[in-house]
Design an enzyme around this catalytic site. Structure first.
Site, PDB file in Angstrom:
ATOM      1  N   PHE B 118       0.867  -1.176   0.000  1.00  0.00           N
ATOM      2  CA  PHE B 118       0.000   0.000   0.000  1.00  0.00           C
ATOM      3  C   PHE B 118       0.906   1.228   0.000  1.00  0.00           C
ATOM      4  O   PHE B 118       2.110   1.121   0.180  1.00  0.00           O
ATOM      5  CB  PHE B 118      -0.909  -0.016   1.253  1.00  0.00           C
ATOM      6  CG  PHE B 118      -2.329  -0.434   0.960  1.00  0.00           C
ATOM      7  CD1 PHE B 118      -2.618  -1.387   0.015  1.00  0.00           C
ATOM      8  CD2 PHE B 118      -3.390   0.151   1.653  1.00  0.00           C
ATOM      9  CE1 PHE B 118      -3.933  -1.765  -0.243  1.00  0.00           C
ATOM     10  CE2 PHE B 118      -4.700  -0.210   1.403  1.00  0.00           C
ATOM     11  CZ  PHE B 118      -4.977  -1.167   0.453  1.00  0.00           C
ATOM     12  N   HIS B 232      -9.309  10.803  -0.123  1.00  0.00           N
ATOM     13  CA  HIS B 232      -8.792   9.607  -0.792  1.00  0.00           C
ATOM     14  C   HIS B 232      -8.659   9.953  -2.270  1.00  0.00           C
ATOM     15  O   HIS B 232      -9.568  10.553  -2.847  1.00  0.00           O
ATOM     16  CB  HIS B 232      -9.756   8.432  -0.585  1.00  0.00           C
ATOM     17  CG  HIS B 232      -9.169   7.104  -0.942  1.00  0.00           C
ATOM     18  ND1 HIS B 232      -8.918   6.726  -2.236  1.00  0.00           N
ATOM     19  CD2 HIS B 232      -8.774   6.064  -0.160  1.00  0.00           C
ATOM     20  CE1 HIS B 232      -8.388   5.505  -2.228  1.00  0.00           C
ATOM     21  NE2 HIS B 232      -8.296   5.087  -0.988  1.00  0.00           N
ATOM     22  N   ARG B 280      -1.426   9.082   0.349  1.00  0.00           N
ATOM     23  CA  ARG B 280      -2.712   9.526  -0.184  1.00  0.00           C
ATOM     24  C   ARG B 280      -2.797  11.041  -0.352  1.00  0.00           C
ATOM     25  O   ARG B 280      -3.416  11.532  -1.298  1.00  0.00           O
ATOM     26  CB  ARG B 280      -3.842   9.043   0.729  1.00  0.00           C
ATOM     27  CG  ARG B 280      -4.048   7.559   0.621  1.00  0.00           C
ATOM     28  CD  ARG B 280      -5.109   7.071   1.574  1.00  0.00           C
ATOM     29  NE  ARG B 280      -5.347   5.650   1.369  1.00  0.00           N
ATOM     30  CZ  ARG B 280      -6.142   4.910   2.121  1.00  0.00           C
ATOM     31  NH1 ARG B 280      -6.792   5.454   3.143  1.00  0.00           N
ATOM     32  NH2 ARG B 280      -6.318   3.637   1.867  1.00  0.00           N
ATOM     33  N   HIS B 344     -12.513  11.111   2.937  1.00  0.00           N
ATOM     34  CA  HIS B 344     -12.432   9.700   3.319  1.00  0.00           C
ATOM     35  C   HIS B 344     -12.289   9.487   4.819  1.00  0.00           C
ATOM     36  O   HIS B 344     -12.943   8.619   5.376  1.00  0.00           O
ATOM     37  CB  HIS B 344     -11.241   9.092   2.585  1.00  0.00           C
ATOM     38  CG  HIS B 344     -11.074   7.619   2.765  1.00  0.00           C
ATOM     39  ND1 HIS B 344     -12.104   6.729   2.550  1.00  0.00           N
ATOM     40  CD2 HIS B 344      -9.992   6.867   3.132  1.00  0.00           C
ATOM     41  CE1 HIS B 344     -11.663   5.486   2.769  1.00  0.00           C
ATOM     42  NE2 HIS B 344     -10.404   5.548   3.136  1.00  0.00           N
TER      43      HIS B 344
END
Lengths: 482, 540
Positions: B118, B232, B280, B344
């Site tokens: 990630f 996000h 992000r 988000h």
């Protein structure tokens, strides 16, 4: 932007006697979902009650019926003229139903406190049963739950997931049986309404019945059927005549040959209702279809698969596949909905399999004279849910009778070994059919499946006819009598 | 006003997402525990819809100090290091709890947990169950919960905490019909999740309305870093009504690439080393910049493409994404997705110590409702880990609270009733106020912020807060209370954003020119209380 008119069922049990339908017209953006329409109406009438949470099809809060079919409001596209009703569960208010008792009933995995990981093989088996979002759409449509204490499709799904998990400390197959494992009619309605497309009958219930079988817990009546298949190759005892004894191996049409199909007749048409199969042959002769009937075919195995008795199923499959493959047949036609669903879903065939109604729709009907009756149609579950065929039989029936009236589709109770193993349940479902048939005012109930025909005839005040028999009448001929 | 109902327990847990259910499971070991949720318990919150995964050091080649360093760096060093230490050290044990309770995570053929990369990680440490990891966790937690003595209350919306002599002694709730419930407990755990539903475009579930922040702030608790709102990078843009719906970072973790309308893989310009797997905040700003500068797609997004990946990989690793896009007419095996930033996660929240104690006696917080774990930007995969690590801690610590003799505060009950009854004579639909609020926040306190915009936003929010919300009957009380909480949450975000005169992590002030980087910033947390708001200054 587009205008959408919707009809919504409103009901407040504190003040209303019964639900009322209310119409709204709202302006929506392209691609709006049912939930967005409800949200829009809520801004105009904040008393409208419905549930939603994740908006992404993952929480299972928002299932409703859209035009009669369960769907998640957050993922189902809105359409003009749609009717939105609550799921067929106790209504709290408007579109909100009581989900909690159903969710609490689902059997749960017992923590083992042992942190060992399941293997890749375990995980890949469990995963397809793990997608359930507990929306209870399946529970809202299950026929067995209407008339028995069955805990429901998703509970059986959970039991199978538990059975597959090496971390579960105990064996819970007896628990699953007391929860109604043998009450499922294998109508497959739960699978068709599942927003996650979980094939509960095939992937959970029949597999649990296999486990029960290995533990010697198969119902005695089901064991008798298995023994009959093992010794005779057939699940129905032969009567006076069998279809396969009566007919030649190749049936030529009266005129030009438009098409050639192999016919898989199945045990019921072979031994109990051969007249119906003879009627079908007459229709085929008129329709220009050559029918080849390999005599080496045996039971498709459906009664064994549905009841979890699969120890010699591969031999049956081999025999049947060879019977048609040896004759170079590329299209096999079924007439029994159960055989058709089995050949399509449980076999890996080197030929295509089609229901008789599909074959006739594709090839075209011979000229017919409408029979002067009002007919309704009973959807065989193994045709509607097992093969997703609903249009063709109706189109055929409409051309063959004066008047056609619809009837809500519902399992008659004869499938999944329930008629033999759970006769009270089968009768109770049959009686529900009687009530619906009477409501239609039809003279005749038409169906295709021999199991449905046989069973409904015991629970109907009107005659039940096979679609092929009606077609023979519409050809101006007399139906076969033996 | 119907008569109220009193419910007494040792521990009261508010919220039934991953953190709340984990807290309740833990608290049930030390006395009576009530778990309440505005939804059917287990269906609410955002955990159930979380897709990508759970970060935990599970591989010998990885180590906890790297997870710590990645989290601090990703959080622009605004994180509370002690909370990060707890998160990274305990995440592996919490994932093992889930496995013992029956969770079905993806495993390798050598029987270890699968892990995917990630953003912002030096090692692929995100464990997962396809792209429905949160759903897998929730059903596991619900199975475990069903084996405890926790008393569950479904569909009760809490709207205010109850205080007695400076101590939190419970909370007021409403059922669907507007009946008042008074929950009294020795310890109360706020696990109400986040609040990005205050934005027009958001990934959050219906319950992401910031109720925990607002209630706790009104009760006098300290909140930190509320300006730190994560956008996000990849939310859906079509259809219009479903815009904002999360497109998981796992799409990029599996190899998805971002492109603008010119077909350029634009992350080369913004973070050539980490590309799509940058943090992000960086990726969201890059997407927003491409769109603003006219290189967007027809529906105002950028392209996110996995069509170069084998179809089987997409079907097995991203089944929910595949299914969702198919429903909207896009087959991601062959076509790119259109995506744009979406609100988000709120990194800020109630100030907690490592035992989840807030600054108010008797009140605990965990999950997204708490602040400090993620600093100025959360790494993907750390939120699910946070729910379990801090959920367990909150439940366990709340359980150790001594029993208090509690006299429920009749004065507060009466004033709560008065407030509710006042809604019956209001004149503005709460749905309309929410609608306005979400647009005001999206335009005035979004990805790029200036002092001027924020001040205008504050004025607009003040005007909204003066409106008299209307309930046509008591069943409308919940909507009024939620709207009030959304307005308070929005004001907290804007107040924090005005106080933080720097760009840090997710918070960008385009009107501020700064000569420091994240590590040398003179600023610490923003601290918001009912009596004042301030920003910590670090010693040079």
């Amino acid at each position: 932007m587009m205008n959408i008119t919707v009809t919504i069922s409103r009901f407040n049990p504190d003040t209303d006697e019964e639900p009322r339908m209310e119409s709204w017209t709202v302006e929506m953006e392209e691609g709006a979902r049912v939930l967005h329409v409800l949200d829009k109406i809520h801004t105009l009438d904040p008393t409208l009650a419905y549930r939603s949470s994740c908006h992404a099809g993952q929480c299972g809060s928002c299932a409703v019926r859209v035009n009669g079919e369960p769907a998640l409001a957050c993922t189902k596209e809105a359409s003009d003229g749609m009717v939105i009703e609550p799921l067929n569960l106790p209504v709290i208010k408007d579109l909100m139903v009581d989900l909690v008792p159903g969710i609490n009933a689902i059997p749960r995995f017992h923590s083992s406190e042992c942190g060992t990981l399941p293997t890749l093989e375990d995980v890949s088996k469990i995963k397809p049963l793990r997608d359930c979002i507990e929306c209870l759409s399946c529970v809202s449509v299950c026929p067995a739950m209407r008339v028995t204490d069955f805990l429901g499709p998703t509970s059986m799904r959970s039991q199978m997931r538990i059975a597959l998990d090496p971390r579960e400390p105990g064996n819970r197959i007896r628990e699953a049986i007391t929860q109604g494992l043998f009450t499922c009619t294998s109508c497959n309605r739960c699978w068709r309404v599942c927003p996650k497309n979980i094939e509960t009958p095939g992937k959970a219930i029949e597999k649990l019945r296999e486990i029960a079988n290995r533990e010697g817990l198969t119902l005695p009546r089901h064991q008798e059927v298995a023994e009959l298949v093992r010794t005779t190759g057939r699940s129905v005892e032969s009567g006076k005549h069998t279809f396969l004894d009566l007919v030649d191996e190749v049936i030529e049409p009266y005129g030009e040959v438009k098409r050639e199909v192999g016919f898989f007749c199945g045990c019921m048409f072979n031994a109990r209702l051969p007249e119906r199969a003879m009627d079908m042959l007459e229709v085929m002769r008129h329709a220009g279809i050559r029918v080849i009937i390999p005599k080496t075919q045996v039971c498709c195995g459906s009664p064994l698969i549905r009841t979890g008795q699969t120890s010699f199923i591969d031999e049956l499959k081999d025999k049947n596949i060879r019977a048609f493959q040896e004759r170079g047949i590329t299209t096999v036609m079924t007439m029994c909905a159960g055989c058709g669903a089995t050949l399509k879903n449980d076999y890996d065939t080197p030929f295509e399999v089609k229901d008789v109604s599909e074959i006739l729709s594709e090839t075209g009907l011979p000229p017919l004279t409408k029979v002067p009756i009002t007919a309704t149609y009973h959807d065989p579950c193994h045709l509607k849910n097992g093969q997703q065929i609903t249009r063709e039989p109706r189109e055929i029936l409409v051309t063959a009778v004066d008047k056609f009236v619809e009837m809500p589709a519902y399992c008659c109770g004869s499938g999944g070994g329930v008629r033999s193993g759970m006769p009270d349940e089968a009768a109770a479902l049959g009686e529900l059919r009687r009530a619906e048939i009477n409501k239609t005012g039809a003279d005749v109930v038409v169906t295709i499946c021999p199991f449905c025909e046989y069973h409904i005839q015991e629970h109907s005040d009107r005659p039940v006819k096979n679609l092929m028999t009606v077609l023979v009448e519409a050809l101006g001929k007399k139906p076969t009598e033996l | 006003m119907q008569n109220q109902e009193f419910i007494r327990s040792h521990v009261l847990v508010i919220g039934s997402g991953g953190a709340g259910v984990r807290a309740a499971i833990e608290a049930s070991g030390s006395g009576t525990c009530v778990l309440l949720s505005r939804t059917i318990v287990g269906k609410g919150g955002c955990t159930i819809m979380a897709e990508g995964g759970f970060n935990a050091v599970m591989n010998e080649a990885d180590n906890v100090s790297d997870h710590f360093a990645d989290t601090m760096k990703g959080g622009a060093y605004l994180n509370d290091p002690e909370l990060v230490r707890v998160l990274t050290e305990e995440a592996p044990a919490r994932i093992n709890d889930l496995i013992a309770w029956g969770a079905v995570f993806d495993v390798t053929d050598s029987c270890t947990l699968c892990q995917r990369p990630f953003g912002g990680q030096c090692f692929p440490r995100t464990c997962y169950a396809g792209d429905r990891t949160g759903h897998e966790m929730m059903i596991t937690l619900m199975e475990r919960l069903s084996q405890t003595s926790v008393k569950v209350y479904h569909e009760i919306s809490v709207f205010d905490l109850i205080l007695s002599q400076g101590r939190v002694i419970g909370a007021f709730g409403l059922d669907r019909k507007g009946k008042l419930y008074v929950f009294i407990a020795d310890a109360t755990v706020i696990a109400t999740g986040g609040g990005t539903r205050v934005y027009d475009i958001s990934t959050n579930s219906t319950s992401g309305t910031g109720d925990g922040y607002a209630m706790a702030w009104r009760a006098g608790a300290e909140l930190i870093d509320m300006e730190q709102v994560q956008f996000h990078p990849t939310g859906a843009v079509y259809p219009w009504d479903a815009r904002g719906r999360l497109v998981t970072e796992a799409v990029r973790g599996e190899g998805g690439v971002l492109k603008n309308s010119l077909g350029e893989r634009f992350m080369e310009k913004y973070d050539p080393d980490r590309m799509e797997l940058s943090t992000r905040d960086v990726v969201a700003r890059a997407c927003a910049t491409e769109i603003q500068e006219g290189r967007g797609t027809p529906h105002g997004g950028v392209w996110l493409d996995v069509s170069h990946l084998p179809a089987k990989q997409i079907e097995e690793r991203l089944p929910v994404m595949l299914e969702q896009f198919l429903k909207y007419g896009v087959d991601i095996r062959t076509e790119p997705m259109e995506v744009a930033p979406t609100a988000h996660h709120i990194m800020g929240g109630l100030r907690i110590d490592p035992f989840c104690q807030t600054t108010l006696p008797g009140l605990y917080a965990c999950g997204e409702a708490a602040g400090g774990v993620h600093g100025a930007n959360r790494l993907g995969g750390n939120a699910l880990a946070e729910t379990q690590v801090f959920g367990k801690r909150a439940g366990s610590m709340a359980g150790t609270e001594p029993e208090h003799e509690i006299n429920s505060n009749q004065e507060q009950v009466d004033s709560a009733k008065m407030m509710l009854e006042g809604y019956l004579t209001g004149d503005v639909s709460p749905d309309m106020v929410k609608f306005d609020l979400q647009r005001i926040m999206w335009h005035g306190a979004g990805i790029f912020r200036t002092k001027k915009m924020l001040e205008e936003t504050r004025i607009a929010l003040d005007a909204l807060s003066r409106k008299k919300l209307k309930a046509v009957d008591p069943s409308g009380f919940i909507s009024c209370c939620t709207t009030r909480n959304m307005i308070d949450t929005a004001r907290l975000i804007v107040t924090g954003a005005l106080l933080r005169e720097e760009s840090r992590g997710a918070h960008v002030r385009t009107d501020v020119i700064q000569d420091w980087d994240n590590q040398s910033s003179p600023f610490g947390h923003t601290i918001l209380t009912r009596t004042g708001a301030t920003i910590e200054r670090r010693k040079a």
